[in-house]
Design a protein around this motif. Structure first.
Motif, PDB file in Angstrom:
ATOM      1  N   ARG A 117       0.804  -1.169  -0.075  1.00 23.54           N
ATOM      2  CA  ARG A 117      -0.074  -0.078  -0.166  1.00 23.54           C
ATOM      3  C   ARG A 117       0.855   1.228   0.099  1.00 23.54           C
ATOM      4  NH1 ARG A 117      -5.200  -1.061   3.059  1.00 23.54           N
ATOM      5  NH2 ARG A 117      -5.643  -3.304   2.575  1.00 23.54           N
ATOM      6  N   ARG A 118       0.668   1.918  -1.137  1.00 21.73           N
ATOM      7  CA  ARG A 118       1.659   3.308  -0.992  1.00 21.73           C
ATOM      8  C   ARG A 118       1.135   4.223  -0.184  1.00 21.73           C
ATOM      9  NH1 ARG A 118       4.130   1.277  -5.173  1.00 21.73           N
ATOM     10  NH2 ARG A 118       3.198   0.591  -7.078  1.00 21.73           N
ATOM     11  N   GLN A 119      -0.078   4.339   0.393  1.00 21.69           N
ATOM     12  CA  GLN A 119      -0.500   5.375   1.406  1.00 21.69           C
ATOM     13  C   GLN A 119       0.293   5.208   2.683  1.00 21.69           C
ATOM     14  OE1 GLN A 119      -2.482   2.925   0.220  1.00 21.69           O
ATOM     15  NE2 GLN A 119      -4.190   2.380   1.497  1.00 21.69           N
ATOM     16  N   ILE A 120       1.069   4.011   2.951  1.00 25.70           N
ATOM     17  CA  ILE A 120       1.672   3.666   4.171  1.00 25.70           C
ATOM     18  C   ILE A 120       3.178   3.636   3.759  1.00 25.70           C
ATOM     19  CG2 ILE A 120       1.916   2.408   6.175  1.00 25.70           C
ATOM     20  CD1 ILE A 120      -0.646   1.106   5.744  1.00 25.70           C
ATOM     21  N   ALA A 121       3.944   4.550   4.356  1.00 26.74           N
ATOM     22  CA  ALA A 121       5.353   4.298   4.015  1.00 26.74           C
ATOM     23  C   ALA A 121       5.844   2.823   4.675  1.00 26.74           C
ATOM     24  CB  ALA A 121       6.372   5.598   4.611  1.00 26.74           C
ATOM     25  N   ILE A 122       7.033   2.383   3.849  1.00 24.02           N
ATOM     26  CA  ILE A 122       7.646   1.279   4.060  1.00 24.02           C
ATOM     27  C   ILE A 122       8.461   1.409   5.744  1.00 24.02           C
ATOM     28  CG2 ILE A 122       9.997   1.787   3.033  1.00 24.02           C
ATOM     29  CD1 ILE A 122       9.930  -1.388   2.551  1.00 24.02           C
ATOM     30  N   THR A 123       8.857   2.770   5.855  1.00 23.84           N
ATOM     31  CA  THR A 123       9.339   2.696   7.361  1.00 23.84           C
ATOM     32  C   THR A 123       8.270   2.613   8.502  1.00 23.84           C
ATOM     33  OG1 THR A 123       8.874   5.304   7.094  1.00 23.84           O
ATOM     34  CG2 THR A 123      11.148   4.279   6.551  1.00 23.84           C
ATOM     35  N   GLN A 124       6.863   3.109   8.121  1.00 20.60           N
ATOM     36  CA  GLN A 124       5.950   2.927   8.959  1.00 20.60           C
ATOM     37  C   GLN A 124       5.459   1.344   8.989  1.00 20.60           C
ATOM     38  OE1 GLN A 124       2.451   5.303   8.302  1.00 20.60           O
ATOM     39  NE2 GLN A 124       1.511   4.772  10.251  1.00 20.60           N
ATOM     40  N   GLN A 125       5.346   0.856   8.048  1.00 18.17           N
ATOM     41  CA  GLN A 125       4.929  -0.655   7.965  1.00 18.17           C
ATOM     42  C   GLN A 125       6.092  -1.461   8.551  1.00 18.17           C
ATOM     43  OE1 GLN A 125       4.225  -1.301   3.804  1.00 18.17           O
ATOM     44  NE2 GLN A 125       2.121  -0.956   3.879  1.00 18.17           N
ATOM     45  N   GLY A 126       7.298  -1.036   8.230  1.00 15.94           N
ATOM     46  CA  GLY A 126       8.469  -1.620   8.877  1.00 15.94           C
ATOM     47  C   GLY A 126       8.501  -1.582  10.655  1.00 15.94           C
ATOM     48  N   ARG A 127       8.129  -0.352  10.940  1.00 11.02           N
ATOM     49  CA  ARG A 127       8.116  -0.188  12.370  1.00 11.02           C
ATOM     50  C   ARG A 127       6.962  -1.023  13.086  1.00 11.02           C
ATOM     51  NH1 ARG A 127       8.708   5.337  11.230  1.00 11.02           N
ATOM     52  NH2 ARG A 127       6.612   5.704  11.529  1.00 11.02           N
ATOM     53  N   ARG A 128       5.927  -1.217  12.537  1.00 12.56           N
ATOM     54  CA  ARG A 128       4.808  -1.913  12.901  1.00 12.56           C
ATOM     55  C   ARG A 128       4.967  -3.293  12.671  1.00 12.56           C
ATOM     56  NH1 ARG A 128      -0.457   0.978   9.671  1.00 12.56           N
ATOM     57  NH2 ARG A 128      -0.333   2.887  10.782  1.00 12.56           N
ATOM     58  N   PHE A 129       5.723  -3.578  11.789  1.00 14.46           N
ATOM     59  CA  PHE A 129       5.902  -5.219  11.445  1.00 14.46           C
ATOM     60  C   PHE A 129       7.016  -5.630  12.548  1.00 14.46           C
ATOM     61  CE2 PHE A 129       8.503  -8.688  10.141  1.00 14.46           C
ATOM     62  CZ  PHE A 129       7.265  -9.575   9.780  1.00 14.46           C
ATOM     63  N   LEU A 130       8.000  -4.649  12.872  1.00 16.35           N
ATOM     64  CA  LEU A 130       9.137  -5.143  13.898  1.00 16.35           C
ATOM     65  C   LEU A 130       8.468  -5.142  15.433  1.00 16.35           C
ATOM     66  CD1 LEU A 130      12.091  -3.015  12.860  1.00 16.35           C
ATOM     67  CD2 LEU A 130      11.864  -5.516  13.051  1.00 16.35           C
ATOM     68  N   LEU A 131       7.487  -4.245  15.743  1.00 19.12           N
ATOM     69  CA  LEU A 131       6.653  -4.291  16.885  1.00 19.12           C
ATOM     70  C   LEU A 131       5.910  -5.571  16.962  1.00 19.12           C
ATOM     71  CD1 LEU A 131       5.847  -2.770  19.365  1.00 19.12           C
ATOM     72  CD2 LEU A 131       3.862  -1.759  18.189  1.00 19.12           C
ATOM     73  N   LEU A 132       5.155  -5.831  15.755  1.00 20.48           N
ATOM     74  CA  LEU A 132       4.648  -7.377  15.870  1.00 20.48           C
ATOM     75  C   LEU A 132       5.424  -8.629  16.102  1.00 20.48           C
ATOM     76  CD1 LEU A 132       2.306  -9.497  15.294  1.00 20.48           C
ATOM     77  CD2 LEU A 132       2.417  -8.984  12.856  1.00 20.48           C
ATOM     78  N   TYR A 133       6.669  -8.498  15.063  1.00 21.35           N
ATOM     79  CA  TYR A 133       7.635  -9.417  15.251  1.00 21.35           C
ATOM     80  C   TYR A 133       8.156  -9.668  16.540  1.00 21.35           C
ATOM     81  CZ  TYR A 133      11.564 -12.334  13.833  1.00 21.35           C
ATOM     82  OH  TYR A 133      12.226 -13.403  13.689  1.00 21.35           O
ATOM     83  N   GLY A 134       8.358  -8.404  17.143  1.00 23.21           N
ATOM     84  CA  GLY A 134       9.122  -8.759  18.508  1.00 23.21           C
ATOM     85  C   GLY A 134       8.227  -9.278  19.504  1.00 23.21           C
ATOM     86  N   PHE A 135       6.859  -9.164  19.344  1.00 17.50           N
ATOM     87  CA  PHE A 135       5.762  -9.799  20.066  1.00 17.50           C
ATOM     88  C   PHE A 135       6.253 -11.062  19.821  1.00 17.50           C
ATOM     89  CE2 PHE A 135       1.405 -11.552  20.520  1.00 17.50           C
ATOM     90  CZ  PHE A 135       1.357 -11.512  21.997  1.00 17.50           C
ATOM     91  N   SER A 136       5.523 -11.432  18.591  1.00 19.79           N
ATOM     92  CA  SER A 136       5.435 -12.796  18.011  1.00 19.79           C
ATOM     93  C   SER A 136       6.735 -13.561  18.417  1.00 19.79           C
ATOM     94  CB  SER A 136       5.243 -12.713  16.693  1.00 19.79           C
ATOM     95  OG  SER A 136       5.221 -13.990  16.072  1.00 19.79           O
ATOM     96  N   TYR A 137       7.909 -13.259  18.400  1.00 21.21           N
ATOM     97  CA  TYR A 137       9.072 -13.607  18.610  1.00 21.21           C
ATOM     98  C   TYR A 137       9.210 -14.102  20.209  1.00 21.21           C
ATOM     99  CZ  TYR A 137      14.248 -14.538  18.487  1.00 21.21           C
ATOM    100  OH  TYR A 137      15.582 -15.195  18.536  1.00 21.21           O
ATOM    101  N   LEU A 138       8.737 -13.240  20.875  1.00 23.41           N
ATOM    102  CA  LEU A 138       8.819 -13.450  22.282  1.00 23.41           C
ATOM    103  C   LEU A 138       7.599 -14.528  22.597  1.00 23.41           C
ATOM    104  CD1 LEU A 138       9.062  -9.810  23.984  1.00 23.41           C
ATOM    105  CD2 LEU A 138      11.045 -11.959  23.829  1.00 23.41           C
TER     106      LEU A 138
END
Length: 135
Positions: free
Chosen positions: A62-83
């Motif tokens: 989605r172009r309306q969300i910058a990859i940096t914002q998606q990346g930050r959101r994904f890293l937050l989810l990933y950290g939770f999922s990892y734990l």
């Protein structure tokens, strides 16, 4: 629409799981690395495949969300999922004494469902209403 997205997510999850499981099997069975360290390493490989695949295939970059914002959101989810995965794997292998492969399968299944819900509603979701409030 949600069913199609879930199907695409499932196909990306399959690719991600193949990378994850291949890494896990290589480390555990061929190199004799500790099960928990192998799981932790494999989750990183799977996470990278998941972000790339889901961003482009499942949610269409989605172009309306910058990859940096998606990346930050994904890293937050990933950290939770990892734990979550490490804690659940430890519970299953160390407390309940399940063998590592069935424990990993259970762990991955739980994370699969949790990750889809969060990715669909947070990571790759454009929250127009919230972005208007922040301006």
């Amino acid at each position: 629409r949600l069913l199609g997205r879930f199907g695409r997510y499932g196909s990306v999850a399959l690719l991600s799981a193949c990378g994850d499981w291949a890494t896990f099997a290589l480390l555990v069975s061929l190199l004799g690395v500790d099960h928990l360290i192998s799981l932790m390493t494999a989750r990183v490989v799977g996470g990278m495949l998941s972000f790339a695949g889901n961003r482009h295939w499942t949610w269409g970059a989605r172009r309306q969300i910058a990859i940096t914002q998606q990346g930050r959101r994904f890293l937050l989810l990933y950290g939770f999922s990892y734990l979550l995965s490490v804690a659940l794997f430890c519970l299953l292998t160390r407390v309940l004494r399940l063998p590592p492969y069935p424990a990993k399968l259970i762990t991955d299944t739980v994370c699969f469902v949790v990750n889809f819900v969060v990715m669909n509603h947070y990571v790759f979701h454009a929250r127009r209403g919230l972005s208007r409030l922040r301006r």
